[in-house]
Design a protein around this motif. Structure first.
Motif, short mmCIF file in Angstrom:
data_model
loop_
_atom_site.label_atom_id
_atom_site.label_comp_id
_atom_site.label_asym_id
_atom_site.label_seq_id
_atom_site.Cartn_x
_atom_site.Cartn_y
_atom_site.Cartn_z
N GLN A 249 0.86 -1.31 -0.09
CA GLN A 249 0.05 -0.10 -0.03
C GLN A 249 0.86 1.34 0.09
N ILE A 270 -7.60 -4.92 -2.87
CA ILE A 270 -7.63 -4.64 -1.53
C ILE A 270 -6.70 -3.22 -1.16
N SER A 272 -6.08 -0.26 1.54
CA SER A 272 -6.30 0.40 2.98
C SER A 272 -4.99 1.49 3.41
N HIS A 276 -4.42 3.31 6.84
CA HIS A 276 -3.18 2.81 7.20
C HIS A 276 -2.00 3.55 6.75
N SER A 283 2.32 -3.30 5.47
CA SER A 283 1.22 -2.93 4.87
C SER A 283 0.19 -4.16 3.96
N ALA A 287 -3.70 -4.96 5.21
CA ALA A 287 -4.70 -4.89 4.22
C ALA A 287 -5.38 -6.12 4.30
N ARG A 290 -7.86 -6.46 7.32
CA ARG A 290 -8.79 -5.58 7.03
C ARG A 290 -10.01 -6.26 6.01
#
Ligand code: ACO
Length: 321
Positions: A249, A270, A272, A276, A283, A287, A290
């Motif tokens: 991410q 995905i 996040s 985040h 990371s 994700a 989540r």
């Protein structure tokens, strides 16, 4: 013998720094940060928390969810570029907190690729029969190596941890995993001052991450497109058969470019970083967790994960959960 992720856990510090907060300290805007990166806020550890504290919390959640005994664990690998101290490594610090001993526990220094590197190595330990239950963690306190006066970097980085428990399986589990690196690009994303490298006339800024963002961006997109296509080809899987794409991410625009190249619809991606930020090695598991917790990712799903980070390092893992 394959290896399989049987549980995921994560931890983020409760303190959050929003884009609006950063507007007060550097010359930036919420609109610029969201449109250029996708980040809206970032968790930041408080001064009493080190990387192993975050990692331990994530590990405990993963252990509870796996419904295993702590004593079942026979391997700990942690991906991090922000260890508590030069030594002992974060793996052994977690091992001690868990009250465990007498098996390998170590850290992998591969920046944002740390979790994927750790997963790849744990997979090999399990495939060779050397491990029957591995704890794999990605954990960072990037806030400690972030220059909070530098708008090029302070808008990006954050703190957090994610953990996974891996066990042997007769199912598919990890179908494919491959790592890569190219040290030629080391200077595009680096911390000048370190444990043994101490340049003369070093200033306070030398302790912090320096990034040529635009150049990193270009190499990241190109590399991530190539390794994603490669992972699918080598696994004989078509992108339409991938249920979820969980990339590192770093930047929503990098992720969108790679997803487009793979012809993956955005519902399968995905994201996040909105809550985040960029937590480097943490990371991907953050994700992942989540999306498991909100019910998107389910047992049996096919997942493609990929990372890219300082070094440069990169890697991909394709698995059936
Ligand atoms: N707010 C407002 N303006 C800004 C900010 C900011 N926070 N930061 C930079 N700018 C300005 C620049 O000064 C520049 O202004 P100029 O045109 O007047 O010179 C302009 O915005 C454009 O700057 P760029 O750096 O070209 O912006 P870009 O669109 O490339 O976005 C970013 C910057 C978000 C850093 C992007 O390059 C990026 O995400 N790079 C890759 C990051 C990455 O993948 N890192 C690897 C993993 S991280 C790890 O390993 C720890």
């Amino acid at each position: 013998m394959n290896s399989k992720i049987i549980s995921i856990g994560s931890y983020i510090p409760s303190n959050t720094v929003t884009n609006k907060d950063l507007e007060k300290t550097v010359d930036t805007t919420d609109e610029w940060i969201v449109s250029r990166t996708g980040i809206k806020q970032r968790p930041i550890a408080d001064s009493s928390q080190a990387t192993s504290d975050l990692a331990f919390e994530a590990a405990m959640t993963a252990i509870e969810r796996a419904k295993i005994e702590k004593n079942d664990i026979d391997l700990i690998i942690v991906g991090t570029c922000t260890p508590d101290v030069a030594t002992p490594n974060v793996g052994t610090l977690i091992q001690k907190r868990l009250g465990l001993s007498n098996f390998p526990a170590f850290s992998i220094e591969a920046a944002c690729s740390g979790f994927i590197y750790a997963l790849n190595i744990a997979d090999k330990f399990i495939k060779t029969g050397e491990s029957k239950c591995a704890l794999v963690v990605g954990a960072e306190t990037l806030s400690r190596i972030t220059n909070w006066d530098d708008r090029n970097t302070c808008i990006l980085f954050a703190d957090g941890a994610g953990a996974a428990i891996l066990k042997p399986t007769d199912d598919k589990g990890i179908i494919f995993s491959e790592l890569g690196a190219n040290g030629e690009y080391a200077d595009l994303l680096h911390v000048p001052y370190g444990t043994s490298r101490k340049p003369e006339k070093s200033s306070k800024d030398d302790y912090f991450l320096r990034m040529s963002g635009n150049e990193v961006f270009k190499v990241a997109v190109k590399t991530l497109e190539e390794i994603a296509i490669d992972a699918l080809k080598k696994s004989n899987i078509q992108s339409k058969d991938v249920d979820w794409f969980i990339p590192h991410q770093a930047n929503v625009r990098i992720i969108q470019a790679v997803a487009k190249r793979l012809e993956l619809p955005e519902e399968k991606v995905i994201l996040s970083m909105d809550i985040h930020g960029n937590t480097s090695a943490a990371s991907i598991p953050l994700a992942f967790d989540r999306a498991v917790q909100d019910g998107r990712i389910k047992k049996g799903d096919t997942i493609l994960m990929q990372s890219f980070g300082a070094g440069f390092t990169w890697g991909s893992v394709l698995l059936e959960l």
